[in-house]
Design a protein around this motif. Structure first.
Motif, mmCIF file in Angstrom:
data_model
loop_
_atom_site.group_PDB
_atom_site.id
_atom_site.type_symbol
_atom_site.label_atom_id
_atom_site.label_comp_id
_atom_site.label_asym_id
_atom_site.label_seq_id
_atom_site.Cartn_x
_atom_site.Cartn_y
_atom_site.Cartn_z
ATOM 1 N N LYS A 78 0.841 -1.186 0.000
ATOM 2 C CA LYS A 78 0.000 0.000 0.000
ATOM 3 C C LYS A 78 0.886 1.251 0.000
ATOM 4 O O LYS A 78 0.662 2.191 -0.742
ATOM 5 N N ARG A 79 1.908 1.187 0.827
ATOM 6 C CA ARG A 79 2.828 2.297 0.968
ATOM 7 C C ARG A 79 3.546 2.566 -0.361
ATOM 8 O O ARG A 79 3.681 3.704 -0.786
ATOM 9 N N GLU A 80 3.979 1.496 -1.010
ATOM 10 C CA GLU A 80 4.671 1.622 -2.279
ATOM 11 C C GLU A 80 3.765 2.246 -3.341
ATOM 12 O O GLU A 80 4.182 3.097 -4.099
ATOM 13 N N TRP A 81 2.513 1.799 -3.341
ATOM 14 C CA TRP A 81 1.549 2.311 -4.310
ATOM 15 C C TRP A 81 1.339 3.796 -4.113
ATOM 16 O O TRP A 81 1.304 4.555 -5.070
ATOM 17 N N VAL A 82 1.200 4.206 -2.872
ATOM 18 C CA VAL A 82 0.995 5.621 -2.564
ATOM 19 C C VAL A 82 2.197 6.412 -3.048
ATOM 20 O O VAL A 82 2.062 7.464 -3.679
ATOM 21 N N TRP A 84 4.616 5.597 -5.426
ATOM 22 C CA TRP A 84 4.794 5.671 -6.878
ATOM 23 C C TRP A 84 3.673 6.462 -7.537
ATOM 24 O O TRP A 84 3.895 7.152 -8.530
ATOM 25 N N GLY A 85 2.482 6.385 -6.972
ATOM 26 C CA GLY A 85 1.357 7.161 -7.477
ATOM 27 C C GLY A 85 1.637 8.646 -7.349
ATOM 28 O O GLY A 85 1.484 9.409 -8.311
ATOM 29 N N SER A 86 2.097 9.044 -6.164
ATOM 30 C CA SER A 86 2.400 10.457 -5.916
ATOM 31 C C SER A 86 3.511 10.932 -6.835
ATOM 32 O O SER A 86 3.429 12.005 -7.430
ATOM 33 N N PHE A 88 4.432 9.720 -9.698
ATOM 34 C CA PHE A 88 3.961 9.759 -11.080
ATOM 35 C C PHE A 88 3.201 11.052 -11.356
ATOM 36 O O PHE A 88 3.459 11.736 -12.332
ATOM 37 N N PHE A 89 2.286 11.393 -10.443
ATOM 38 C CA PHE A 89 1.484 12.592 -10.664
ATOM 39 C C PHE A 89 2.325 13.858 -10.542
ATOM 40 O O PHE A 89 2.090 14.827 -11.244
ATOM 41 N N THR A 143 5.577 8.812 5.427
ATOM 42 C CA THR A 143 4.700 7.638 5.416
ATOM 43 C C THR A 143 4.955 6.766 6.619
ATOM 44 O O THR A 143 4.037 6.167 7.155
#
Ligand SMILES: [Zn+2]
Length: 155
Positions: A78-82, A84-86, A88-89, A143
């Motif tokens: 979950k942490r990784e997704w948050v 890489w998502g951040s 990326f944006f 995080t």
């Protein structure tokens, strides 16, 4: 019945008290081979009875461990997704903001020699790298605090 040895089924049934035929007892008293087989079955039965109470607490521990591991995995995922998502944006935002200046940047870079171009690009990449590294470090710090607080809401 001296000539025919006892079958495995007969031995097991006799051991468990399911059959109590005199002929079996008589054969056992005279046949050392069947006696040995009966003893082996007896030992096996004892071992099974000894093992029986163990599986439950073992399974419970394994299940608990598995749940903890799964939870930890999910958490880091979950942490990784948050992250890489951040990232990326953020990069998408920077890119879209710099699109109008592309021609200007190109114009600055184009007339110069390739060595200066390389230097400029190299400097740009180095700055980007350090900025990203700093960003990652700060993000991880944040995080870690965030997820720690999630686990202990009072903190
Ligand atoms: Zn026998």
């Amino acid at each position: 019945m001296k000539s025919s040895h006892l079958t495995e089924e007969n031995l097991q049934a006799y051991l468990l008290g399911e059959i109590q035929e005199k002929s079996i007892a008589e054969h056992l008293s005279t046949c050392s081979g069947c006696q040995k087989n009966l003893e082996e079955y007896h030992r096996l039965l004892e071992r099974i009875q000894k093992i029986n109470p163990e599986p439950f607490p073992f399974d419970l521990t394994a299940l608990a461990m598995e749940t903890v591991i799964r939870y930890e995995k999910k958490r880091s995922l979950k942490r990784e997704w948050v992250f890489w998502g951040s990232l990326f944006f953020l990069l998408l935002g920077i890119s879209s903001l710099s699109i109008p200046y592309f021609s200007e940047i190109k114009a600055i870079l184009y007339p110069k020699s390739s060595i200066i171009n390389l230097l400029t690009i190299g400097t740009g990449l180095a700055v980007l790298f350090f900025l990203t590294a700093d960003l990652i470090r700060q993000f991880n710090k944040k995080t870690t605090q965030l997820f720690k607080n999630n686990m202990q809401p009072t903190a």
